[in-house]
Design an enzyme around this catalytic site. Structure first.
Site, PDB file in Angstrom:
ATOM      1  N   HIS A  71       0.817  -1.199   0.000  1.00 23.55           N
ATOM      2  CA  HIS A  71       0.000   0.000   0.000  1.00 23.55           C
ATOM      3  C   HIS A  71       0.855   1.256   0.000  1.00 23.55           C
ATOM      4  O   HIS A  71       2.040   1.219   0.294  1.00 23.55           O
ATOM      5  CB  HIS A  71      -0.992   0.024   1.175  1.00 23.55           C
ATOM      6  CG  HIS A  71      -0.364   0.124   2.531  1.00 23.55           C
ATOM      7  ND1 HIS A  71      -0.089  -0.986   3.306  1.00 23.55           N
ATOM      8  CD2 HIS A  71       0.026   1.190   3.260  1.00 23.55           C
ATOM      9  CE1 HIS A  71       0.444  -0.599   4.454  1.00 23.55           C
ATOM     10  NE2 HIS A  71       0.530   0.723   4.455  1.00 23.55           N
ATOM     11  N   HIS A  85       3.978   7.359   3.189  1.00 26.96           N
ATOM     12  CA  HIS A  85       4.929   6.245   3.157  1.00 26.96           C
ATOM     13  C   HIS A  85       4.559   5.231   2.086  1.00 26.96           C
ATOM     14  O   HIS A  85       3.449   5.254   1.556  1.00 26.96           O
ATOM     15  CB  HIS A  85       5.004   5.553   4.532  1.00 26.96           C
ATOM     16  CG  HIS A  85       3.751   4.825   4.927  1.00 26.96           C
ATOM     17  ND1 HIS A  85       2.708   5.438   5.589  1.00 26.96           N
ATOM     18  CD2 HIS A  85       3.364   3.529   4.759  1.00 26.96           C
ATOM     19  CE1 HIS A  85       1.752   4.550   5.816  1.00 26.96           C
ATOM     20  NE2 HIS A  85       2.119   3.383   5.308  1.00 26.96           N
ATOM     21  N   GLU A 105       7.554   1.441   5.140  1.00 20.28           N
ATOM     22  CA  GLU A 105       7.001   0.449   6.051  1.00 20.28           C
ATOM     23  C   GLU A 105       7.307  -0.928   5.485  1.00 20.28           C
ATOM     24  O   GLU A 105       7.143  -1.166   4.288  1.00 20.28           O
ATOM     25  CB  GLU A 105       5.490   0.639   6.179  1.00 20.28           C
ATOM     26  CG  GLU A 105       4.815  -0.364   7.095  1.00 20.28           C
ATOM     27  CD  GLU A 105       3.305  -0.144   7.202  1.00 20.28           C
ATOM     28  OE1 GLU A 105       2.663  -0.950   7.890  1.00 20.28           O
ATOM     29  OE2 GLU A 105       2.772   0.816   6.596  1.00 20.28           O
TER      30      GLU A 105
END
Length: 141
Positions: free
Chosen positions: A8, A83, A132
């Site tokens: 994502h 991110h 992440e």
């Protein structure tokens, strides 16, 4: 370690409902989840599925002034890309490898919005992008 699938893209938003409406009305998203609070991380989260069922957009709104997203929105009042999140099969192995490369890990490994272990790598060690790393079972989310 090999680069895993892009799971994502995190997008910080100042107004969750306005952001959901934007993805629905302007971009035609039909699969927009219900927002939920992650109190321990100080954010309200909502996932928007892309049409191919692959990568998601993770909308992030602060729950308070001490939220990490509040600082981002202080510098970017309209919101924006916060991110990128990549999948790995083994979070402990990935963390050890990043640490072995001298990358700065931000905080402990913890459970993320998908209910799986995650950690973040400092943007200064990742080409300017907060990254992440998320453990996923084989086959993705």
């Amino acid at each position: 370690m090999k680069l895993g699938r892009l799971n994502h893209i995190g997008v910080a938003v100042p107004d969750m409902e306005a952001a959901r409406a934007f993805y629905r009305d302007s971009l035609g998203a039909t699969e927009i989840g219900e927002p939920f609070d992650m109190i321990e991380q100080g954010v309200r989260v909502c996932f928007v599925d892309t049409p191919n069922g692959g990568t998601q957009v993770e909308l992030l709104a602060p729950l308070g002034e001490d939220s990490p997203v509040s600082g981002f929105l202080g510098k970017n009042p309209l919101g924006g890309q916060h991110h990128l999140c990549f999948e790995v099969p083994d979070i402990a192995e990935a963390r050890a490898e990043f640490e072995g490369q001298g990358k700065r890990i931000l905080g402990p490994t913890r459970i993320g919005a998908h209910g799986t272990p995650i950690f973040f790598v400092h943007p200064k060690d990742m080409g300017g992008v907060l990254t992440e790393i998320m453990e996923t079972p084989e086959g993705g989310h």
